[in-house]
Motif scaffolding. Sequence first.
Motif, PDB file in Angstrom:
ATOM      1  N   VAL A 111       0.866  -1.173   0.000  1.00 31.99           N
ATOM      2  CA  VAL A 111       0.000   0.000   0.000  1.00 31.99           C
ATOM      3  C   VAL A 111       0.905   1.227   0.000  1.00 31.99           C
ATOM      4  N   TYR A 112       0.702   2.094  -0.980  1.00 32.44           N
ATOM      5  CA  TYR A 112       1.540   3.268  -1.162  1.00 32.44           C
ATOM      6  C   TYR A 112       0.837   4.525  -0.674  1.00 32.44           C
ATOM      7  N   THR A 113       1.623   5.478  -0.203  1.00 28.55           N
ATOM      8  CA  THR A 113       1.081   6.806   0.043  1.00 28.55           C
ATOM      9  C   THR A 113       0.904   7.471  -1.316  1.00 28.55           C
ATOM     10  N   VAL A 114       0.162   8.552  -1.345  1.00 26.40           N
ATOM     11  CA  VAL A 114      -0.009   9.274  -2.611  1.00 26.40           C
ATOM     12  C   VAL A 114       1.348   9.767  -3.100  1.00 26.40           C
ATOM     13  N   ARG A 115       2.187  10.207  -2.191  1.00 31.46           N
ATOM     14  CA  ARG A 115       3.528  10.682  -2.576  1.00 31.46           C
ATOM     15  C   ARG A 115       4.344   9.568  -3.237  1.00 31.46           C
ATOM     16  N   GLU A 116       4.309   8.369  -2.640  1.00 35.09           N
ATOM     17  CA  GLU A 116       5.046   7.232  -3.210  1.00 35.09           C
ATOM     18  C   GLU A 116       4.489   6.835  -4.577  1.00 35.09           C
ATOM     19  N   ALA A 117       3.148   6.795  -4.695  1.00 34.03           N
ATOM     20  CA  ALA A 117       2.526   6.442  -5.971  1.00 34.03           C
ATOM     21  C   ALA A 117       2.885   7.468  -7.041  1.00 34.03           C
ATOM     22  N   ALA A 118       2.888   8.733  -6.667  1.00 35.19           N
ATOM     23  CA  ALA A 118       3.251   9.791  -7.612  1.00 35.19           C
ATOM     24  C   ALA A 118       4.700   9.609  -8.080  1.00 35.19           C
ATOM     25  N   GLN A 119       5.596   9.279  -7.161  1.00 35.37           N
ATOM     26  CA  GLN A 119       6.992   9.052  -7.535  1.00 35.37           C
ATOM     27  C   GLN A 119       7.126   7.878  -8.494  1.00 35.37           C
ATOM     28  N   LEU A 120       6.343   6.818  -8.256  1.00 33.00           N
ATOM     29  CA  LEU A 120       6.420   5.637  -9.121  1.00 33.00           C
ATOM     30  C   LEU A 120       6.020   5.943 -10.562  1.00 33.00           C
ATOM     31  N   ILE A 121       5.044   6.835 -10.734  1.00 33.27           N
ATOM     32  CA  ILE A 121       4.614   7.160 -12.095  1.00 33.27           C
ATOM     33  C   ILE A 121       5.164   8.507 -12.563  1.00 33.27           C
ATOM     34  N   ARG A 122       6.077   9.041 -11.773  1.00 31.03           N
ATOM     35  CA  ARG A 122       6.842  10.234 -12.134  1.00 31.03           C
ATOM     36  C   ARG A 122       5.985  11.469 -12.399  1.00 31.03           C
ATOM     37  N   ARG A 177       0.962  16.698  -5.995  1.00 34.93           N
ATOM     38  CA  ARG A 177      -0.168  17.600  -6.241  1.00 34.93           C
ATOM     39  C   ARG A 177      -0.968  17.139  -7.470  1.00 34.93           C
ATOM     40  N   THR A 178      -0.257  16.782  -8.538  1.00 35.11           N
ATOM     41  CA  THR A 178      -0.921  16.303  -9.744  1.00 35.11           C
ATOM     42  C   THR A 178      -1.676  15.012  -9.452  1.00 35.11           C
ATOM     43  N   TYR A 179      -1.089  14.145  -8.630  1.00 34.91           N
ATOM     44  CA  TYR A 179      -1.768  12.892  -8.277  1.00 34.91           C
ATOM     45  C   TYR A 179      -3.050  13.188  -7.509  1.00 34.91           C
ATOM     46  N   TYR A 180      -2.968  14.067  -6.504  1.00 37.28           N
ATOM     47  CA  TYR A 180      -4.162  14.422  -5.735  1.00 37.28           C
ATOM     48  C   TYR A 180      -5.246  14.994  -6.644  1.00 37.28           C
ATOM     49  N   GLN A 181      -4.869  15.853  -7.574  1.00 38.72           N
ATOM     50  CA  GLN A 181      -5.844  16.448  -8.489  1.00 38.72           C
ATOM     51  C   GLN A 181      -6.481  15.385  -9.382  1.00 38.72           C
ATOM     52  N   GLY A 182      -5.676  14.473  -9.903  1.00 44.82           N
ATOM     53  CA  GLY A 182      -6.198  13.390 -10.726  1.00 44.82           C
ATOM     54  C   GLY A 182      -7.118  12.470  -9.949  1.00 44.82           C
ATOM     55  N   ALA A 183      -6.759  12.213  -8.692  1.00 39.66           N
ATOM     56  CA  ALA A 183      -7.593  11.357  -7.838  1.00 39.66           C
ATOM     57  C   ALA A 183      -8.930  12.043  -7.551  1.00 39.66           C
ATOM     58  N   ALA A 184      -8.901  13.352  -7.320  1.00 42.31           N
ATOM     59  CA  ALA A 184     -10.130  14.095  -7.048  1.00 42.31           C
ATOM     60  C   ALA A 184     -11.075  14.062  -8.256  1.00 42.31           C
ATOM     61  N   ARG A 185     -10.514  14.029  -9.443  1.00 38.19           N
ATOM     62  CA  ARG A 185     -11.319  13.954 -10.675  1.00 38.19           C
ATOM     63  C   ARG A 185     -11.715  12.518 -11.021  1.00 38.19           C
ATOM     64  N   GLY A 186     -11.205  11.544 -10.259  1.00 39.58           N
ATOM     65  CA  GLY A 186     -11.510  10.145 -10.526  1.00 39.58           C
ATOM     66  C   GLY A 186     -10.655   9.544 -11.633  1.00 39.58           C
TER      67      GLY A 186
END
Length: 82
Positions: free
Chosen positions: A10-21, A25-34
């Motif tokens: 289980v990854y934090t949002v920060r770790e997941a964002a790093q994995l997909i480069r 902030r961009t990850y949080y925004q994408g998650a909020a939009r689904g």
Amino acid sequence: MTDAIRADHVYTVREAAQLIRISPRTYYQGAARGELPVTRIGRRLVVSGAQLARFLGGEVVDESTSRADNEGSRPREAFREP
């Protein structure tokens, strides 16, 4: 960075964002939009490795899935209380 996405992790949002480069902030925004996978546990947002691997269309390192992994792939409406 040559990190493999592990289905049993289980990854934090920060770790997941790093994995997909991308930035967290961009990850949080994408998650909020689904657009990006995320699961809320209390006040925290986390990403299961299985969710992330499925989203990316890649192979999952560990094929074992847990109930939490399967719940994370359901639409948001499925999490609402009746």
